[in-house]
Design an enzyme around this catalytic site. Structure first.
Site, PDB file in Angstrom:
ATOM      1  N   GLN A  94      53.447  -5.952  47.405  1.00 16.15           N
ATOM      2  CA  GLN A  94      54.787  -5.958  47.937  1.00 16.15           C
ATOM      3  C   GLN A  94      54.611  -5.527  49.421  1.00 16.15           C
ATOM      4  OE1 GLN A  94      56.053  -3.489  44.386  1.00 16.15           O
ATOM      5  NE2 GLN A  94      57.966  -4.875  44.803  1.00 16.15           N
ATOM      6  N   ASP A  97      52.337  -5.348  55.503  1.00 14.27           N
ATOM      7  CA  ASP A  97      51.576  -4.989  56.746  1.00 14.27           C
ATOM      8  C   ASP A  97      50.683  -5.746  57.095  1.00 14.27           C
ATOM      9  OD1 ASP A  97      49.767  -3.761  55.161  1.00 14.27           O
ATOM     10  OD2 ASP A  97      50.868  -1.969  54.781  1.00 14.27           O
ATOM     11  N   HIS A 112      56.431 -10.124  49.345  1.00 15.81           N
ATOM     12  CA  HIS A 112      57.811  -9.668  50.158  1.00 15.81           C
ATOM     13  C   HIS A 112      57.564 -10.434  51.636  1.00 15.81           C
ATOM     14  CE1 HIS A 112      59.189  -6.253  47.433  1.00 15.81           C
ATOM     15  NE2 HIS A 112      59.030  -7.377  47.030  1.00 15.81           N
ATOM     16  N   CYS A 170      68.979 -16.760  68.475  1.00 19.22           N
ATOM     17  CA  CYS A 170      67.362 -17.825  68.623  1.00 19.22           C
ATOM     18  C   CYS A 170      67.923 -18.898  69.792  1.00 19.22           C
ATOM     19  CB  CYS A 170      67.638 -18.680  67.342  1.00 19.22           C
ATOM     20  SG  CYS A 170      66.349 -20.069  67.326  1.00 19.22           S
ATOM     21  N   SER A 212      51.423   2.370  43.158  1.00 23.41           N
ATOM     22  CA  SER A 212      52.636   1.953  43.010  1.00 23.41           C
ATOM     23  C   SER A 212      53.395   2.620  41.656  1.00 23.41           C
ATOM     24  CB  SER A 212      52.625   0.381  42.744  1.00 23.41           C
ATOM     25  OG  SER A 212      54.181  -0.017  42.591  1.00 23.41           O
ATOM     26  N   ASN A 237      46.934   5.979  40.097  1.00 22.82           N
ATOM     27  CA  ASN A 237      48.583   6.280  41.037  1.00 22.82           C
ATOM     28  C   ASN A 237      48.841   7.743  40.910  1.00 22.82           C
ATOM     29  OD1 ASN A 237      50.956   5.273  42.444  1.00 22.82           O
ATOM     30  ND2 ASN A 237      51.936   6.319  40.760  1.00 22.82           N
TER      31      ASN A 237
END
Length: 274
Positions: A94, A97, A112, A170, A212, A237
């Site tokens: 998700q 970066d 994502h 735009c 996560s 985690n």
């Protein structure tokens, strides 16, 4: 975790002690999986309010530097090594970066989207985000030295009167709205990505969840699917996750330390005489 036999699918998300936090990118949730800050921008709010877009882009002009300057850390590199060794079939993330790809991972499903691209919601044109930020900076130079602290996903802890912040339209279609090419809250993950991720889970021997809480359904559904079909489901985690009652194995450790130890253990095992 040293018993991991692949290929596994690795699900890596941006929550408490997530894979990217050691790269300087803040996270959203605490040890219990609760919000550490206000929830991020909603899709309908962004699309329906010019004032909301002014606030978003003013904060992003400051906060996106954390993503631009971030570099892959030991966790990203460990996952790339596991893939190269045939222990990881691919990564479902998700995170927006792009650090998994930069670390050398080849099969990465970015649920994502990508934060380094922006898309016109009118005509579909795309441009690199750094180019849009350069235009934002030239139009709004007075905002560059606000001193605000960076937040998750290129946000910043900045509150002000944003009415004077100039957001360009735009130039291709004349009045289209520029939006990061990522899935905002309230929006849907494109079906093709979901299908690709389910196919990866079906192909792999099991699922390894790293960094996560799985509180967001877009990641949790793959853990639930692995459990449904009886595949091993492991977790690395810190703190509570939404799938704690589904895991075959859970290790409470940070992503960097845990994945580095896993790689070292597997490599040591491979060096032993048969």
């Amino acid at each position: 975790m040293s018993g991991l036999r692949g290929p596994y699918a690795a699900s890596c998300c941006a929550d408490r002690a997530g894979v990217s936090t050691a790269s300087g990118i803040p996270d959203y949730r605490d040890d219990s999986g609760d919000w550490k800050r206000s929830p991020p921008m909603q899709h309908r709010v962004f699309m329906g309010s010019h004032a909301a877009r002014q606030r978003y882009w003013a904060r992003a002009l400051i906060g996106f530097r954390a993503l631009q300057e971030a570099r892959p850390n030991a966790a990203h590199r460990a996952l790339a090594r596991l893939e190269a060794a045939g222990r990881v079939a691919g990564i479902i993330t998700q995170n927006v970066d792009g650090l998994h790809r930069r670390a050398g991972s080849r099969r990465v499903i970015e649920l994502h989207g990508r934060a380094d691209l922006v898309r016109c919601m009118g005509c579909g044109a795309t441009r690199m985000r750094y180019d849009l930020h350069a235009e934002l900076a030239s139009r709004n130079p007075q905002w560059l030295d606000s001193g605000a602290r960076a937040g998750p996903d290129g946000d910043a802890d900045l509150e002000a009167d944003f009415a004077g912040f100039r957001v360009p339209d735009c130039t291709r279609c004349g009045d289209g709205i520029w939006k990061p090419d990522v899935v905002f809250f309230g929006d849907s993950v494109p079906r093709v990505r979901v299908d690709e991720a389910f196919a990866l889970v079906a192909e792999a021997d099991g699922l390894l969840v790293v960094g996560s809480s799985l509180m967001v359904y877009s990641g949790f559904r793959f853990a639930r699917e692995a459990a449904r079909v009886g595949k091993p489901l492991a977790c690395l985690n810190l703190g509570r996750t939404r799938a704690d009652d589904l895991f075959t194995l859970k290790v409470a450790a940070g992503a960097e330390a845990g994945l580095t130890a896993l790689v070292e253990a597997l490599e040591e095992t491979s060096r032993r005489p048969a």
